[in-house]
Write a protein that holds these residues in place. Structure first.
Motif, PDB file in Angstrom:
ATOM      1  N   TYR A 172       0.873  -1.278   0.083  1.00 47.87           N
ATOM      2  CA  TYR A 172       0.142  -0.029  -0.002  1.00 47.87           C
ATOM      3  C   TYR A 172       0.880   1.257   0.112  1.00 47.87           C
ATOM      4  O   TYR A 172       0.481   2.380  -0.319  1.00 47.87           O
ATOM      5  CB  TYR A 172      -0.986  -0.084   1.213  1.00 47.87           C
ATOM      6  CG  TYR A 172      -0.130   0.020   2.600  1.00 47.87           C
ATOM      7  CD1 TYR A 172      -0.297   1.269   3.234  1.00 47.87           C
ATOM      8  CD2 TYR A 172       0.020  -1.140   3.367  1.00 47.87           C
ATOM      9  CE1 TYR A 172       0.300   1.501   4.402  1.00 47.87           C
ATOM     10  CE2 TYR A 172       0.734  -0.813   4.518  1.00 47.87           C
ATOM     11  CZ  TYR A 172       0.714   0.242   5.023  1.00 47.87           C
ATOM     12  OH  TYR A 172       1.447   0.431   6.349  1.00 47.87           O
ATOM     13  N   VAL A 199       1.160   2.091  -3.529  1.00 47.73           N
ATOM     14  CA  VAL A 199      -0.199   2.403  -4.177  1.00 47.73           C
ATOM     15  C   VAL A 199      -0.501   3.834  -3.802  1.00 47.73           C
ATOM     16  O   VAL A 199      -0.881   4.625  -4.627  1.00 47.73           O
ATOM     17  CB  VAL A 199      -1.081   1.563  -3.740  1.00 47.73           C
ATOM     18  CG1 VAL A 199      -2.695   1.961  -4.243  1.00 47.73           C
ATOM     19  CG2 VAL A 199      -1.023   0.320  -4.126  1.00 47.73           C
ATOM     20  N   HIS A 246      -9.685  -1.500  -6.069  1.00 51.83           N
ATOM     21  CA  HIS A 246      -8.639  -1.223  -6.367  1.00 51.83           C
ATOM     22  C   HIS A 246      -8.161  -2.500  -6.699  1.00 51.83           C
ATOM     23  O   HIS A 246      -7.643  -3.471  -5.843  1.00 51.83           O
ATOM     24  CB  HIS A 246      -7.435  -0.637  -5.442  1.00 51.83           C
ATOM     25  CG  HIS A 246      -7.983   0.927  -5.097  1.00 51.83           C
ATOM     26  ND1 HIS A 246      -7.931   1.726  -5.630  1.00 51.83           N
ATOM     27  CD2 HIS A 246      -8.793   1.045  -3.952  1.00 51.83           C
ATOM     28  CE1 HIS A 246      -8.413   2.956  -4.982  1.00 51.83           C
ATOM     29  NE2 HIS A 246      -8.771   2.640  -4.191  1.00 51.83           N
ATOM     30  N   GLU A 291      -5.340  -3.847  -7.753  1.00 51.25           N
ATOM     31  CA  GLU A 291      -3.916  -3.960  -7.171  1.00 51.25           C
ATOM     32  C   GLU A 291      -3.922  -4.412  -5.793  1.00 51.25           C
ATOM     33  O   GLU A 291      -2.857  -5.109  -5.171  1.00 51.25           O
ATOM     34  CB  GLU A 291      -2.843  -2.739  -7.345  1.00 51.25           C
ATOM     35  CG  GLU A 291      -3.086  -1.707  -6.730  1.00 51.25           C
ATOM     36  CD  GLU A 291      -4.170  -0.756  -7.514  1.00 51.25           C
ATOM     37  OE1 GLU A 291      -4.261   0.705  -7.381  1.00 51.25           O
ATOM     38  OE2 GLU A 291      -5.261  -1.085  -7.985  1.00 51.25           O
TER      39      GLU A 291
END
Length: 379
Positions: free
Chosen positions: A105, A108, A258, A260
């Motif tokens: 994260y 991201v 999301h 990902e």
């Protein structure tokens, strides 16, 4: 460009790039946080992983002298795994906390914050920005709270109305003088479920965490796990979600916004025995993109051994015996010996005694004695 108009344009842009919540606050000193951090430090409740001095962690202008505002963002992550594999007898699995599902994260959120910074720089001349996610000096939660993104619950998590506490946080310090948003006053009320549910009593009281007793902290230490935490670890390999799972504010909150962030079930809930046989290269190739890999494979493998002991998994004994004899790391050898004793098959006593003849590390020998003691108590 007029700053209020820019703020509205930025809010719209943040939605376009997949940011769930955005808030704005001043660069004033976080006085309440400052007092709390001083108390935490005096009680030795801090984890030791915090970056910067208390002054740097609470005074944004120490980090960017000309800063005039802070932009806080929140991204929602999944709380439930689709097609989660079952942990079965003879084929046991561990679990990574939800904050480690999918792509790291930190990467991201930094991507989103960098896009926001670029957006501002295109709109105004002379814009300066500094992005932070989790590992920076500022407290993401304190910034998000003051920016009106959510409130901090008794479990010390930032809780949003829409997504509960299943959100990642990051912030951008900037010299653009945005109008601050109002903080949210909502709180937990009389609810104390998370405090009562904490496996180790790390939530000393609502909003106060003894980080060193937190299971999540214990999963990332590299030395021998203290005995009292081995009993509490269960099958956790990294992190702990208990105080979030039990929170009523999280009931029914599960967002898959999301791609990902979606977990690979075989990595988020991996088989324990194969995990113990992995080389550093294999571990990095498989788990390297997840945030839970940041401390390397040693703590994860140590936790996997404790999980196998928790399950009393006799099918793991051959692997554990090999680790006890051959692994170059004392923590792994010793924890394996302890686990062999805990699992307690009939030939376990002989296994440990044989390994003791060649062992010279005092800490490992101490763990071997513990293993033998478990077996003696069974007889």
């Amino acid at each position: 460009m007029e700053i209020n108009q820019l703020k509205q344009e930025l809010i719209e842009y943040s939605k376009e790039i997949g940011v769930q919540k955005i808030g704005f606050t001043s660069t004033d000193t976080f006085e309440t946080l400052k007092q709390r951090l001083m108390v935490q430090q005096s009680l030795s409740f801090h984890s030791g992983f915090e970056k910067g001095t208390i002054e740097e962690r609470t005074t944004p202008t120490k980090l960017m002298p000309k800063a005039q505002s802070i932009i806080s963002i929140a991204l929602a992550y999944p709380s439930r795994m689709k097609d989660a594999p079952k942990s079965r007898k003879g084929d046991r699995r561990g679990i990574f906390a939800r904050a480690s599902w999918g792509k790291d994260y930190h990467d991201v959120l930094r991507e989103k914050l960098n896009l926001i910074g670029e957006f501002l720089q295109k709109k105004l001349d002379g814009v300066a920005c500094k992005a932070m996610v989790d590992t920076g000096e500022l407290s993401d939660r304190a910034v998000a709270k003051r920016a009106g993104v959510g409130f901090v619950g008794k479990n010390c998590s930032l809780i949003t109305e829409e997504y509960g506490s299943w959100v990642y946080l990051g912030e951008l310090i900037t010299n653009v003088p945005f109008e601050p948003d109002e903080p949210i006053e909502e709180g937990c009320g009389d609810c104390n479920i998370c405090v009562d549910a904490c496996p180790t009593g790390a939530l000393v009281q609502g909003g106060q965490l003894n980080a060193q007793r937190c299971v999540a902290y214990q999963t990332i230490t590299k030395s021998f796990l203290p005995d009292e935490f081995r009993e509490k670890l269960g099958n956790r390999l990294y992190g702990c979600d208990t105080c979030q799972i039990v929170c009523p504010k999280n009931k029914g909150k599960d967002f898959h916004l999301h791609p990902e962030m979606e977990p690979d079930p075989e990595l988020a809930k991996p088989k324990l025995i194969p995990l113990l046989k992995m080389s550093n290269r294999e571990f990095k190739e498989k788990f390297g993109y997840m945030s839970g890999s940041w401390r390397g494979k040693k703590p994860i493998q140590r936790n996997a051994i404790v999980a196998l002991a928790h399950y009393k998994d006799e099918t793991a004994l051959d692997t554990l015996e090999e680790l006890m004899h051959k692994d170059p790391r004392p923590v792994i050898r010793g924890t394996a010996a302890w686990a062999i004793g805990k699992i307690g098959r009939q030939d376990a006593y002989e296994m440990i005694e044989k390994a003791m003849e060649k062992e010279s590390d005092e800490d490992v020998l101490f763990e071997m004695e513990k293993g033998l003691e478990f077996l003696t108590q069974k007889i």
